[in-house]
Scaffold this motif. Structure first.
Motif, PDB file in Angstrom:
ATOM      1  N   LEU A 247       0.831  -1.197   0.000  1.00 55.35           N
ATOM      2  CA  LEU A 247       0.000   0.000   0.000  1.00 55.35           C
ATOM      3  C   LEU A 247       0.866   1.248   0.000  1.00 55.35           C
ATOM      4  O   LEU A 247       0.375   2.365   0.141  1.00 55.35           O
ATOM      5  CB  LEU A 247      -0.891   0.001   1.242  1.00 55.35           C
ATOM      6  CG  LEU A 247      -2.339  -0.485   1.136  1.00 55.35           C
ATOM      7  CD1 LEU A 247      -2.668  -1.191  -0.148  1.00 55.35           C
ATOM      8  CD2 LEU A 247      -2.728  -1.285   2.336  1.00 55.35           C
TER       9      LEU A 247
ATOM     10  N   ALA B 126      -3.005   2.655  -2.778  1.00 54.26           N
ATOM     11  CA  ALA B 126      -3.883   3.025  -1.679  1.00 54.26           C
ATOM     12  C   ALA B 126      -5.195   3.561  -2.230  1.00 54.26           C
ATOM     13  O   ALA B 126      -6.275   3.190  -1.770  1.00 54.26           O
ATOM     14  CB  ALA B 126      -3.207   4.069  -0.798  1.00 54.26           C
ATOM     15  N   GLN B 127      -5.071   4.394  -3.230  1.00 50.56           N
ATOM     16  CA  GLN B 127      -6.256   4.966  -3.846  1.00 50.56           C
ATOM     17  C   GLN B 127      -7.099   3.863  -4.476  1.00 50.56           C
ATOM     18  O   GLN B 127      -8.314   3.834  -4.352  1.00 50.56           O
ATOM     19  CB  GLN B 127      -5.808   5.923  -4.946  1.00 50.56           C
ATOM     20  CG  GLN B 127      -6.292   7.327  -4.772  1.00 50.56           C
ATOM     21  CD  GLN B 127      -5.559   8.265  -5.712  1.00 50.56           C
ATOM     22  OE1 GLN B 127      -4.329   8.270  -5.752  1.00 50.56           O
ATOM     23  NE2 GLN B 127      -6.310   9.031  -6.458  1.00 50.56           N
TER      24      GLN B 127
ATOM     25  N   MET C 168      -7.163   0.715  -3.649  1.00 47.15           N
ATOM     26  CA  MET C 168      -7.774  -0.076  -2.588  1.00 47.15           C
ATOM     27  C   MET C 168      -8.966   0.658  -1.997  1.00 47.15           C
ATOM     28  O   MET C 168      -9.988   0.062  -1.687  1.00 47.15           O
ATOM     29  CB  MET C 168      -6.720  -0.329  -1.503  1.00 47.15           C
ATOM     30  CG  MET C 168      -7.164  -1.312  -0.461  1.00 47.15           C
ATOM     31  SD  MET C 168      -7.598  -2.905  -1.194  1.00 47.15           S
ATOM     32  CE  MET C 168      -8.969  -3.363  -0.171  1.00 47.15           C
ATOM     33  N   ASN C 169      -8.801   1.948  -1.852  1.00 48.31           N
ATOM     34  CA  ASN C 169      -9.879   2.758  -1.302  1.00 48.31           C
ATOM     35  C   ASN C 169     -11.155   2.622  -2.121  1.00 48.31           C
ATOM     36  O   ASN C 169     -12.237   2.413  -1.574  1.00 48.31           O
ATOM     37  CB  ASN C 169      -9.449   4.224  -1.330  1.00 48.31           C
ATOM     38  CG  ASN C 169      -9.545   4.855   0.021  1.00 48.31           C
ATOM     39  OD1 ASN C 169      -8.712   4.573   0.869  1.00 48.31           O
ATOM     40  ND2 ASN C 169     -10.566   5.657   0.238  1.00 48.31           N
TER      41      ASN C 169
ATOM     42  N   GLU D 174     -12.641  -0.957  -1.888  1.00 51.57           N
ATOM     43  CA  GLU D 174     -13.364  -1.187  -0.639  1.00 51.57           C
ATOM     44  C   GLU D 174     -14.743  -0.551  -0.703  1.00 51.57           C
ATOM     45  O   GLU D 174     -15.748  -1.168  -0.367  1.00 51.57           O
ATOM     46  CB  GLU D 174     -12.574  -0.608   0.546  1.00 51.57           C
ATOM     47  CG  GLU D 174     -13.095  -1.020   1.919  1.00 51.57           C
ATOM     48  CD  GLU D 174     -14.231  -0.165   2.423  1.00 51.57           C
ATOM     49  OE1 GLU D 174     -14.980  -0.622   3.293  1.00 51.57           O
ATOM     50  OE2 GLU D 174     -14.409   0.981   1.942  1.00 51.57           O
TER      51      GLU D 174
ATOM     52  N   GLU E  16      -9.138   5.675  -9.186  1.00 57.68           N
ATOM     53  CA  GLU E  16     -10.383   5.286  -8.527  1.00 57.68           C
ATOM     54  C   GLU E  16     -11.290   4.530  -9.500  1.00 57.68           C
ATOM     55  O   GLU E  16     -11.979   3.590  -9.113  1.00 57.68           O
ATOM     56  CB  GLU E  16     -11.125   6.523  -8.020  1.00 57.68           C
ATOM     57  CG  GLU E  16     -10.263   7.446  -7.198  1.00 57.68           C
ATOM     58  CD  GLU E  16     -10.863   7.742  -5.845  1.00 57.68           C
ATOM     59  OE1 GLU E  16     -12.081   7.584  -5.682  1.00 57.68           O
ATOM     60  OE2 GLU E  16     -10.101   8.127  -4.943  1.00 57.68           O
TER      61      GLU E  16
END
Lengths: 330, 330
Positions: free
Chosen positions: B70, B76-77, B79-80, B83, B295
């Motif tokens: 991450l 990270a983005q 994964m964000n 989720e 995203e």
DNA sequence: GTGAAAGCGCTAACAT
DNA sequence: ATGTTAGCGCTTTCAC
């Protein structure tokens, strides 16, 4: 789908119960049959069905992780170490992201409960007695990270108050006498959990007091803190001003702004951050900040959670170490 | 623990089957009893046990996500958004991190299989036919993100080749005639999956060709690429050199180095990144780069996975858009 | 040392 | 429209 315990039982000419004994090395089985069963299982590439096991044992081997988001590099690091340690310990990780929305946080927790997680690691955005009660009602081990909820929960973090106090003392030692404290989260006071930010702020005030600075700091809690800083003037003679930011990320924005105004750091104005996020290495001048090991947070959080899950309770985790990184911005 | 379907059945004086019909609105039940059952369930705050349901239905409502780590902000983005979309669709997320270790990646996947995930979203580090076969043998829907494994899997990403080609053409348009291409991952050729990096590199070559640049670029695949750049000289007259980096992160390191040497960007040497990671906004001069919406990657990946899980197959997802961000470094 | 059987909580096919 | 029953795959208790 996969091969089951039953099939192995048939092949070995034993009962499912015996297979279970062999595979989970429980007592009450001869070495011979045990060896045979294990060998057959290996050959058939038997994989236990965790769902079934969970249902039977009432444990899911899953730890739920509740975070704001992953945008902050520190959270990413935290999550990284949580994942690693969980897998090392044989646990699954169920990640939910709250986006700093208290209601969403509850939904996230519900989500984890549906999943029947064995424990929860949470960087809480909610706070207060009601939330505390709520957490207790879940009847699940909870470890709080980076933000305290109450003294009843294991907490993993540093002594933010002391760290900020020392940071301020460090700044005073450099001759600064005027202070601006930047911490937008303080404006959420009463709305969300800002424990850590409050601690840092308190530490700042304590530090100033001990250093004999009587002029109170200018406190910027404005969401548009850069704009607020923009309305202040710096560099016009002694005593010099230090802008103390409660997080590096604010400090970076402020630095950008100051540079844009042609102000020199630290000649015209000092700047201090907190967290030592890794992008600092790309920034000039090097930002003075406070460092701590986020990976340790993750590691300790998982260990603490597992301890609670498996032993029913866990020894309190001591506050983790930190240190001031002397950059060139103060 | 919680209240079960059976208890509700007893209270309502009906059978578990009927309760199931009511709670999952399936046909074959009168409005009256249904209403009653739902009301009772609500009052008792009934929460279905997903483990039991999974066992019975053979589906876990879980999507496994396999990423390097991450640390890279883009992940990270990614994964964000994964989720968020998963939870919106009622799925759980099981995250595993490979740390760019091919063997570990397999362990991660095994971990997910133990969990009996319904589908997998993977930024693969393994590649090749063997891995392709392996993935097929899992018998689980797989969506590849950011790195192709083979044409047999849904892929979410941009046209990296075309994007880099256009980037190089853009640079040529600014009068650069000498090129350095920085891409350490190329040294992993044959070891790990560097599909995307290969694409970008190919795009670079294509772009140079189309622009009529015959001098081949200096290709830096050294892990110590900064050191390699350090042995080159720039700024000594025309034609000017552009250092093209396959990721922003390399560009930032190089920029740091160049600044340290007192070289002016872009006067002495041009610099180009790729990815438009968000820390760029703190960097001077503004880095010219290629932007795309990570995203969207996450969103599309989840939708594609869910489609495969629920419909058995998914329509191919078109390559996503990108655009060149003109900074001040070229 | 091993087998048999009763669950865990829910679903689904088959009766009524 | 509703009840009954047999699983899902594993664990665990109690017999033998």
């Amino acid at each position: 789908m996969g091969v089951t315990i039953k099939e192995i039982a048939v092949i070995c000419g034993v009962s499912p119960g015996t297979v279970d004994r062999a595979l989970n090395d429980r007592p009450g089985i001869s070495e011979k049959t045990k060896a045979k069963i294990i060998e057959v299982a290996r050959q058939l590439n038997y994989q236990p069905d965790y769902m079934a096991r969970s249902l039977a044992k009432g444990r899911t081997m899953t730890i739920g992780v509740v975070l704001f988001d992953l945008y902050n590099r520190s959270f990413a690091q935290l999550m990284n170490s949580i994942e690693a340690e969980c897998r090392r310990q044989g646990y699954f990780v169920d990640l939910v992201l709250t986006n700093k929305d208290p209601d969403n946080e509850k939904k996230c927790i519900e989500h984890l409960l549906h999943r029947k997680v064995d424990g929860i690691i949470i960087f809480a955005i909610n706070y207060g007695e009601a939330f505390d009660h709520y957490l207790k009602s879940l009847n699940v081990p909870v470890v709080t990270v980076c933000n305290r909820v109450s003294g009843d929960w294991s907490y993993i973090g540093i002594d933010d108050r002391k760290a900020m106090k020392e940071a301020v003392q460090y700044i005073c030692g450099k001759g600064y006498e005027r202070f601006v404290y930047v911490c937008p989260p303080l404006s959420y006071r009463g709305k969300t959990n800002i424990f850590t930010q409050e601690e840092r702020f308190a530490g700042c005030l304590e530090g100033l007091k001990e250093c004999g600075i009587h002029e109170p700091p200018v406190i910027v809690t404005d969401k548009d803190y850069v704009g607020a800083i923009g309305r202040m003037s710096f560099g016009d003679g002694e005593p010099r001003t230090a802008i103390v930011c409660s997080c590096d990320i604010y400090a970076l924005e402020v630095m950008n702004h100051l540079k844009g105004r042609g102000l020199r750091i630290p000649e015209d104005v000092g700047l201090m951050g907190f967290d030592n996020i890794d992008v600092l290495k790309y920034v000039t001048p090097a930002l003075t900040t406070v460092e701590y090991d986020v990976e340790q947070f993750g590691l300790q959080a998982v260990r603490c959670a597992v301890e609670q899950i498996e032993q029913g309770s866990a020894a309190p985790v001591p506050l983790l170490p930190y240190r001031i990184i002397a950059g060139a911005s103060i």
